[in-house]
Write an enzyme that holds these catalytic residues in place. Sequence first.
Site, PDB file in Angstrom:
ATOM      1  N   CYS A  79      -4.156  -0.579  -5.391  1.00 33.66           N
ATOM      2  CA  CYS A  79      -4.232   0.985  -6.171  1.00 33.66           C
ATOM      3  C   CYS A  79      -5.690   0.989  -6.896  1.00 33.66           C
ATOM      4  O   CYS A  79      -6.039   2.093  -7.277  1.00 33.66           O
ATOM      5  CB  CYS A  79      -3.118   1.292  -6.869  1.00 33.66           C
ATOM      6  SG  CYS A  79      -1.599   1.290  -5.781  1.00 33.66           S
TER       7      CYS A  79
ATOM      8  N   HIS B 227      -4.863   7.343 -11.920  1.00 36.46           N
ATOM      9  CA  HIS B 227      -3.812   6.786 -10.700  1.00 36.46           C
ATOM     10  C   HIS B 227      -2.612   7.631 -10.531  1.00 36.46           C
ATOM     11  O   HIS B 227      -1.862   7.885 -11.488  1.00 36.46           O
ATOM     12  CB  HIS B 227      -3.676   5.216 -10.641  1.00 36.46           C
ATOM     13  CG  HIS B 227      -2.841   4.632  -9.522  1.00 36.46           C
ATOM     14  ND1 HIS B 227      -2.875   5.232  -8.075  1.00 36.46           N
ATOM     15  CD2 HIS B 227      -1.643   3.969  -9.416  1.00 36.46           C
ATOM     16  CE1 HIS B 227      -2.264   4.471  -7.344  1.00 36.46           C
ATOM     17  NE2 HIS B 227      -1.229   3.651  -8.289  1.00 36.46           N
TER      18      HIS B 227
ATOM     19  N   ASN C 190       2.270   8.627  -4.176  1.00 34.44           N
ATOM     20  CA  ASN C 190       1.209   7.633  -4.555  1.00 34.44           C
ATOM     21  C   ASN C 190       0.448   7.353  -3.204  1.00 34.44           C
ATOM     22  O   ASN C 190       1.185   6.535  -2.286  1.00 34.44           O
ATOM     23  CB  ASN C 190       2.001   6.392  -5.266  1.00 34.44           C
ATOM     24  CG  ASN C 190       1.159   5.322  -5.306  1.00 34.44           C
ATOM     25  OD1 ASN C 190      -0.149   5.254  -5.214  1.00 34.44           O
ATOM     26  ND2 ASN C 190       1.653   4.075  -6.396  1.00 34.44           N
TER      27      ASN C 190
HETATM   28  O1  UT7 Z   1       0.866   2.216  -7.708  1.00 32.78           O
HETATM   29  C1  UT7 Z   1       1.510   1.273  -8.615  1.00 32.78           C
HETATM   30  C2  UT7 Z   1       2.684   0.915  -7.907  1.00 32.78           C
HETATM   31  N1  UT7 Z   1       3.899   1.612  -8.345  1.00 32.78           N
HETATM   32  C3  UT7 Z   1       4.287   2.248  -9.785  1.00 32.78           C
HETATM   33  O2  UT7 Z   1       3.336   2.223 -10.390  1.00 32.78           O
HETATM   34  C4  UT7 Z   1       5.752   2.532 -10.178  1.00 32.78           C
HETATM   35  C5  UT7 Z   1       6.050   2.130 -11.272  1.00 32.78           C
HETATM   36  N2  UT7 Z   1       7.546   2.386 -11.672  1.00 32.78           N
HETATM   37  C6  UT7 Z   1       7.984   3.633 -11.533  1.00 32.78           C
HETATM   38  O3  UT7 Z   1       7.515   4.612 -11.241  1.00 32.78           O
HETATM   39  C7  UT7 Z   1       9.475   3.726 -11.777  1.00 32.78           C
HETATM   40  O4  UT7 Z   1      10.063   2.510 -12.314  1.00 32.78           O
HETATM   41  C8  UT7 Z   1      10.368   4.264 -10.537  1.00 32.78           C
HETATM   42  C9  UT7 Z   1      10.130   5.566  -9.953  1.00 32.78           C
HETATM   43  C10 UT7 Z   1      10.103   3.239  -9.391  1.00 32.78           C
HETATM   44  C11 UT7 Z   1      11.900   3.923 -10.642  1.00 32.78           C
HETATM   45  O5  UT7 Z   1      12.154   4.948 -11.934  1.00 32.78           O
HETATM   46  P1  UT7 Z   1      13.208   4.263 -13.074  1.00 32.78           P
HETATM   47  O6  UT7 Z   1      13.356   5.253 -14.071  1.00 32.78           O
HETATM   48  O7  UT7 Z   1      12.430   3.052 -13.503  1.00 32.78           O
HETATM   49  O8  UT7 Z   1      14.377   3.942 -12.488  1.00 32.78           O
HETATM   50  P2  UT7 Z   1      15.079   2.551 -12.072  1.00 32.78           P
HETATM   51  O9  UT7 Z   1      14.578   1.757 -11.351  1.00 32.78           O
HETATM   52  O10 UT7 Z   1      15.750   2.204 -13.643  1.00 32.78           O
HETATM   53  O11 UT7 Z   1      16.514   3.262 -11.591  1.00 32.78           O
HETATM   54  C12 UT7 Z   1      17.400   3.912 -12.147  1.00 32.78           C
HETATM   55  C13 UT7 Z   1      18.501   4.416 -11.184  1.00 32.78           C
HETATM   56  C14 UT7 Z   1      19.252   3.024 -10.607  1.00 32.78           C
HETATM   57  O12 UT7 Z   1      20.684   3.268 -10.496  1.00 32.78           O
HETATM   58  P3  UT7 Z   1      21.546   2.394 -11.393  1.00 32.78           P
HETATM   59  O13 UT7 Z   1      21.405   1.244 -11.303  1.00 32.78           O
HETATM   60  O14 UT7 Z   1      21.192   3.157 -12.760  1.00 32.78           O
HETATM   61  O15 UT7 Z   1      23.124   2.999 -10.975  1.00 32.78           O
HETATM   62  C15 UT7 Z   1      18.501   3.076  -8.993  1.00 32.78           C
HETATM   63  O16 UT7 Z   1      19.683   2.378  -7.989  1.00 32.78           O
HETATM   64  O17 UT7 Z   1      18.224   5.015  -9.969  1.00 32.78           O
HETATM   65  C16 UT7 Z   1      18.622   4.444  -9.004  1.00 32.78           C
HETATM   66  N3  UT7 Z   1      17.460   4.959  -7.775  1.00 32.78           N
HETATM   67  C17 UT7 Z   1      17.441   5.885  -7.083  1.00 32.78           C
HETATM   68  N4  UT7 Z   1      18.537   6.951  -6.974  1.00 32.78           N
HETATM   69  C18 UT7 Z   1      18.085   8.024  -6.217  1.00 32.78           C
HETATM   70  C19 UT7 Z   1      16.425   4.284  -7.608  1.00 32.78           C
HETATM   71  N5  UT7 Z   1      15.704   4.831  -6.713  1.00 32.78           N
HETATM   72  C20 UT7 Z   1      16.211   5.915  -6.297  1.00 32.78           C
HETATM   73  C21 UT7 Z   1      16.239   7.180  -5.519  1.00 32.78           C
HETATM   74  N6  UT7 Z   1      17.266   8.171  -5.506  1.00 32.78           N
HETATM   75  N7  UT7 Z   1      14.922   7.431  -4.605  1.00 32.78           N
END
Ligand code: UT7
Length: 319
Positions: free
Chosen positions: A110, A244, A274
């Site tokens: 990225c 980004h 993204n």
């Molecule tokens: O270009 C560089 C690459 N990427 C990034 O910069 C991404 C950086 N990270 C992020 O943007 C965030 O960490 C994410 C958007 C990927 C995830 O958000 P989060 O607030 O950190 O969520 P999490 O990973 O803590 O997940 C929270 C919950 C989980 O369920 P439980 O364990 O709390 O029951 C996940 O299983 O959300 C669940 N979950 C979803 N639910 C519905 C994860 N993905 C999804 C989804 N829809 N698409």
Amino acid sequence: MSFSILGTGHAAPEYILSNEELSTMVDTSDEWIRTRTGIHNRRVTTHETTTELCVSASEQALDEAGITAKELDLIICATMKGMYITPSQACVIQKELGASCPAFDVNAACSGFIYAMDVADGFFVRGKIKHALIVAFDNLSNMTDWTDRSTCVLFGDGGGAVVLGEGDGLKSIYLTASGNTDVLYAPRGELTSPFDKHEGEKPVLHMVGQEVYKFAVTNMVRGVRRVVKDAGLEQSQIDHMIPHQANIRIIEAAAAKLDIPHENYVINIGEYGNTSAGCIPIALDEVNKAGRLKKGDYIGMCAFGAGLTTGSCVIQWTK
Ligand code: UT7
């Protein structure tokens, strides 16, 4: 003397994949995606090729710069995955444009657009070139596991291009890398050798979201502070801040620690998701085409991604 930006362009596939449609593919919802990421739609490739889109963005940038492809002295393409393993995507673009200059790819995920500009800066400073084309494009829909809801909702396809000419528009630029193959990576894929004893892995993106999130916020703040200071400016002087576009929450968390006026942030994550190296040049072209860039404006840019890499810079708009 380094470079100034003479022209910009961008291209994205036609097909718009909405959160609603994604909710029929994996266990997710429009509400979750919007509130956790700020993404509403993303573009995904159907009939277009990476090359067609790169060439379209390049032609727009060349048009605005008022030069022909024959006048290019260098082409750099920032991408993780061109159409071929070899030749480089930059050589494929060079062929399509009818240019005849050196061409090569840079892979900094990225952060690729800013890495490519720093490389180009070296060519200008050494007096080797008068014009360069930088294309930054990723086709993440073909590197995504469409059954993994934690990644497939985040990414889209698209990218942009800039034509650079001799000038003093680049005010400061800063790159970092800290080697890491655990929190954000995509394996190469199949192995073709009958002698190789390793297992080939599916070439899709894997990410430990929260680790990348923390890295992103910390390093966005650090990178922007550094390049603004190196440019001899105050943060309040940044007229357009193009971060980004990985997650609106990352941008807001970093913005809360910086002193750049919030209305100066350029945000288009809602419609593109993204697009990796493509994010910043797409946003740059959109503000340019909207007529929002005035001569003398300072543009801040900041990216982070697999590597883990970061790139930040300040460029003055000189047109
Ligand atoms: O270009 C560089 C690459 N990427 C990034 O910069 C991404 C950086 N990270 C992020 O943007 C965030 O960490 C994410 C958007 C990927 C995830 O958000 P989060 O607030 O950190 O969520 P999490 O990973 O803590 O997940 C929270 C919950 C989980 O369920 P439980 O364990 O709390 O029951 C996940 O299983 O959300 C669940 N979950 C979803 N639910 C519905 C994860 N993905 C999804 C989804 N829809 N698409």
